[in-house]
Design an enzyme around this catalytic site. Structure first.
Site, mmCIF file in Angstrom:
data_model
loop_
_atom_site.group_PDB
_atom_site.id
_atom_site.type_symbol
_atom_site.label_atom_id
_atom_site.label_comp_id
_atom_site.label_asym_id
_atom_site.label_seq_id
_atom_site.Cartn_x
_atom_site.Cartn_y
_atom_site.Cartn_z
ATOM 1 C CG LEU A 1 86.800 33.883 33.878
ATOM 2 C CD1 LEU A 1 87.742 34.763 34.705
ATOM 3 C CD2 LEU A 1 85.377 34.413 33.982
ATOM 4 C CG ASP A 2 84.252 34.764 27.130
ATOM 5 O OD1 ASP A 2 84.221 33.532 27.009
ATOM 6 O OD2 ASP A 2 83.233 35.481 27.117
ATOM 7 C CE LYS A 3 93.685 36.819 23.461
ATOM 8 N NZ LYS A 3 94.135 36.626 22.057
#
Length: 233
Positions: A102-104
């Protein structure tokens, strides 16, 4: 299996810490205090107790986490805080890693495991595992926009996305269900219809959901959930 290896693989102690615990008389095997950390034990049948707690051996561990924004889906980072840091220290020692990222700035469901085979299957593009996200966007998203997204759009690098499903729950929000996972895909898909993501959270991964798991919280998979994601074995 050696006792110190058992302690390390269950995340209770490093091998060095296990040796120290043995010297202090803190570990028993079948009721008897052990004298050496390299004693061989049967992890499936012997009863190992460490500081009054029975340690049950499992070859693989599976954890669902509700990742907050601001944490990264890597095992180590020099600049950011890995999501693994939200786990107890003992679980940070057993080789867990994210099955997919998952992206930041994307929150939601993150699966952590040390089962490489199952993780590969879940993340491999050829298996088309479904992932569902709740999103909000900057501008109203019309039904026509949703239909365009569902049929597949061309991203900025020329890649055309696979058909997906978009469920509108408001003029600027909804759910999107994908069977692929290109870099920043949903963000780039919204850009293709002249919109932009303002928040994004994964709420389902295959059959796994976040029911009852608050932001920053985690739990082990149930036996039924484990079976479902490992039934390829």
């Amino acid at each position: 299996m050696r006792l110190d290896k058992f302690m390390s693989e269950t995340g209770r102690a490093s091998r060095k810490e296990a040796a120290l615990a043995v010297r202090k008389g803190l570990i028993t095997v079948n009721g008897a205090t052990v004298k050496k950390a390299d004693v061989h034990i049967d992890p499936d049948n012997d009863e190992i107790v460490f500081m009054g707690e029975r340690i049950v051996y499992k070859k693989y561990t599976y954890i669902i986490m509700n990742k907050p924004c601001g944490y990264v889906s890597v095992t180590e980072s020099k600049t950011d805080v890995p999501a693994l840091a939200l786990l107890p220290e003992n679980l940070q020692k057993i080789g867990l890693f994210p099955a997919g990222r998952l992206d930041k700035n994307t929150s939601g469901l993150l699966l952590l495991t040390n089962d490489g085979e199952s993780a590969h299957r879940l993340t491999s593009p050829k298996h088309h595992v479904e992932k569902e996200y709740a999103f909000t966007v900057k501008f109203p998203l019309s039904k026509d926009d949703a239909a365009i997204l569902e049929s597949g759009v061309e991203l900025d690098d020329g890649y055309r996305t696979m058909p997906c499903r978009v469920i509108l729950t408001g003029e600027k929000e909804g759910h999107i269900i994908l069977r692929e996972g290109k870099y920043h895909q949903i963000k780039r898909m919204m850009q293709a219809v002249h919109n932009s993501i303002t928040s994004l959270s994964r709420i389902r991964y295959a059959s796994l959901t976040l029911d009852g798991i608050g932001v920053g919280e985690w739990r082990y998979l149930t036996e039924a959930e484990e079976k479902e994601i490992t039934d390829h074995r």
